[in-house]
Design an enzyme around this catalytic site. Structure first.
Site, short mmCIF file in Angstrom:
data_model
loop_
_atom_site.label_atom_id
_atom_site.label_comp_id
_atom_site.label_asym_id
_atom_site.label_seq_id
_atom_site.Cartn_x
_atom_site.Cartn_y
_atom_site.Cartn_z
N SER A 119 0.94 -1.09 -0.04
CA SER A 119 0.07 0.07 -0.08
C SER A 119 0.91 1.22 0.08
CB SER A 119 -0.72 0.01 1.19
OG SER A 119 -1.62 -1.11 1.37
N HIS A 140 -2.19 -3.58 -6.78
CA HIS A 140 -2.72 -3.29 -5.54
C HIS A 140 -4.31 -3.60 -5.30
CE1 HIS A 140 -3.53 0.18 -2.38
NE2 HIS A 140 -3.02 -0.96 -1.82
N GLU A 152 -5.36 -1.23 -8.42
CA GLU A 152 -4.60 -0.02 -8.95
C GLU A 152 -3.26 -0.95 -9.33
OE1 GLU A 152 -4.95 3.90 -6.43
OE2 GLU A 152 -3.91 2.45 -5.34
N ASN A 190 -5.21 5.75 -1.60
CA ASN A 190 -4.91 6.33 -0.57
C ASN A 190 -4.49 7.86 -0.35
OD1 ASN A 190 -5.79 3.80 0.97
ND2 ASN A 190 -3.86 2.89 0.45
P1 NAD Z 1 -1.50 -9.40 7.36
O1 NAD Z 1 -0.91 -9.32 8.40
O2 NAD Z 1 -2.95 -10.09 7.27
O3 NAD Z 1 -0.94 -10.74 6.35
C1 NAD Z 1 0.58 -10.67 6.16
C2 NAD Z 1 1.05 -12.35 6.07
O4 NAD Z 1 2.23 -12.34 5.31
C3 NAD Z 1 0.96 -13.07 7.37
O5 NAD Z 1 0.18 -14.33 7.18
C4 NAD Z 1 2.55 -13.43 7.58
O6 NAD Z 1 2.53 -14.80 8.19
C5 NAD Z 1 3.06 -13.32 5.98
N1 NAD Z 1 4.38 -13.30 6.09
C6 NAD Z 1 5.36 -12.41 6.93
N2 NAD Z 1 6.62 -12.58 6.39
C7 NAD Z 1 6.46 -13.42 5.32
C8 NAD Z 1 7.53 -13.98 4.47
N3 NAD Z 1 8.79 -13.68 4.54
N4 NAD Z 1 7.02 -15.01 3.68
C9 NAD Z 1 5.67 -15.29 3.35
N5 NAD Z 1 4.81 -14.81 4.17
C10 NAD Z 1 5.15 -13.88 5.03
O7 NAD Z 1 -1.35 -8.42 6.18
P2 NAD Z 1 -2.43 -7.89 4.89
O8 NAD Z 1 -3.33 -6.87 5.58
O9 NAD Z 1 -2.90 -9.11 4.30
O10 NAD Z 1 -1.45 -6.96 3.99
C11 NAD Z 1 -0.60 -7.77 3.07
C12 NAD Z 1 0.03 -6.70 2.13
O11 NAD Z 1 -1.15 -6.01 1.44
C13 NAD Z 1 0.74 -5.60 2.72
O12 NAD Z 1 1.80 -5.20 1.73
C14 NAD Z 1 -0.42 -4.48 2.72
O13 NAD Z 1 0.20 -3.13 2.63
C15 NAD Z 1 -1.00 -4.65 1.64
N6 NAD Z 1 -2.48 -4.12 1.53
C16 NAD Z 1 -3.43 -4.23 2.70
C17 NAD Z 1 -4.73 -3.96 2.52
C18 NAD Z 1 -5.44 -4.00 3.75
O14 NAD Z 1 -6.49 -3.22 4.00
N7 NAD Z 1 -5.20 -4.73 4.74
C19 NAD Z 1 -5.09 -3.25 1.29
C20 NAD Z 1 -4.30 -2.95 0.10
C21 NAD Z 1 -3.20 -3.70 0.46
#
Ligand code: NAD
Length: 291
Positions: A119, A140, A152, A190
């Site tokens: 993000s 994204h 995106e 965002n």
């Molecule tokens: P989350 O914390 O729910 O999930 C992240 C996952 O990554 C976890 O299950 C963790 O165990 C895993 N992880 C950590 N290190 C790792 C590695 N080295 N190898 C493999 N897996 C690994 O987070 P999320 O909300 O799913 O966010 C993930 C990405 O998506 C981030 O970059 C975030 O910015 C982006 N994002 C989030 C949202 C949102 O609303 N949550 C929206 C758009 C984008």
């Protein structure tokens, strides 16, 4: 290059939704996470969400069975070597993402496209640490992935047109809509949404209105489906603060200064729905404003 197999790194909130939509669209999905527990939970959640879609007549029962069959989970990142497209959706920390790409590169094909669902982290900077900056871009998704229509697509400075066009086609096959964004802090959604939420928090902080009056004003006065404070709680106040900091640091403009009240809520651990308290208290039957 035809994209048929997709590797997804990270099976959290976003990764499970991404796996869900790719499997429904007929792609073979390899889903990995460092946490075996996250993988187990992701598969159970995808199953539940697909069942909901069957109940609502959005897909058939046979579609659900076929989609589940297309998803393979593995705790080993290097098992993603055969993927044509990789979407990294791991924890939002640059060192973690960099290490993932570093570990993947010796195992993938020369023409595999690498993408990140980040993000806020610079796509250009992530790309520059790989062996293929021209085949690297931002992919994204919005949360919740199976419901939100937008993706995106973010061009890093080096992203080539073939890579961008290939990802555009993938979004089309997912039945979603893409918009193109250049690689500047917080991209488009965002960049616009977070300052509005931050301004709503300033409006509360300065006593112009209560939580209730601010949310009702935007819902009924601007036709927003959710009020900005309700939405902030849904996104997570720590995430909102992190994105405001990215805008403030990246663009060096005081108009992006995070509201001190937002910082205070995060310091208190009142992060919104996920911690049961934010601008609303979710511990009872109905959410009650906390101010
Ligand atoms: P989350 O914390 O729910 O999930 C992240 C996952 O990554 C976890 O299950 C963790 O165990 C895993 N992880 C950590 N290190 C790792 C590695 N080295 N190898 C493999 N897996 C690994 O987070 P999320 O909300 O799913 O966010 C993930 C990405 O998506 C981030 O970059 C975030 O910015 C982006 N994002 C989030 C949202 C949102 O609303 N949550 C929206 C758009 C984008």
């Amino acid at each position: 290059m035809a994209i048929e197999q997709v590797g997804i790194v990270g099976a959290g909130q976003m990764g499970n939704g991404i796996a869900h939509v790719f499997a429904v669209a007929g792609y073979d999905v390899l889903l990995t996470d460092v946490s075996e527990d996250a993988l187990t939970k992701a598969v159970a959640l995808i199953d539940r969400n697909l069942t909901r879609q069957v109940t609502r007549d959005m897909i058939s029962d046979a579609d659900k069975v076929a989609a589940m069959k297309r998803i393979t989970t593995t705790p080993k990142l290097t098992n993603l070597g055969s993927a044509d497209l990789i979407i990294e959706a791991a924890t939002e920390r640059e060192t973690i993402k960099q290490a993932i790409f570093e570990d993947l590169i010796p195992h993938i094909k020369p023409d595999t496209i690498l993408t990140s669902n980040t993000s806020s982290i610079s796509i250009t900077r992530l790309a520059s640490r790989t062996d293929r900056p021209e085949k690297f871009m931002g992919f994204h998704f919005m949360n919740p992935v199976p419901i939100m229509q937008l993706v995106e697509l973010i061009r890093g400075i080096a992203t080539d047109q073939d890579t961008f066009a290939a990802c555009e086609q993938v979004v089309e096959r997912l039945g979603k809509t893409s918009t193109a964004s250049e690689d500047f802090p917080a991209f488009i959604v965002n960049r616009i949404l977070m300052p509005m939420i931050n301004e709503a928090i300033y409006t509360l902080y300065e006593g112009v209105g209560s939580v209730q009056s601010i949310d009702t004003s935007l819902k009924l006065g601007a036709n927003h489906p959710m009020g900005p404070l309700e939405l902030a709680d849904f996104i997570g106040l720590d995430t909102c603060l992190a994105i405001m900091n990215v805008l403030h640091d990246g663009l060096a403009d005081t108009k992006y200064r995070p509201c001190p009240l937002l910082t205070k809520y995060v310091e208190a651990g009142w992060l919104g729905r996920k911690s049961k308290r934010g601008f609303y208290d979710y511990r009872g039957d109905v959410p009650v404003p906390t101010r």
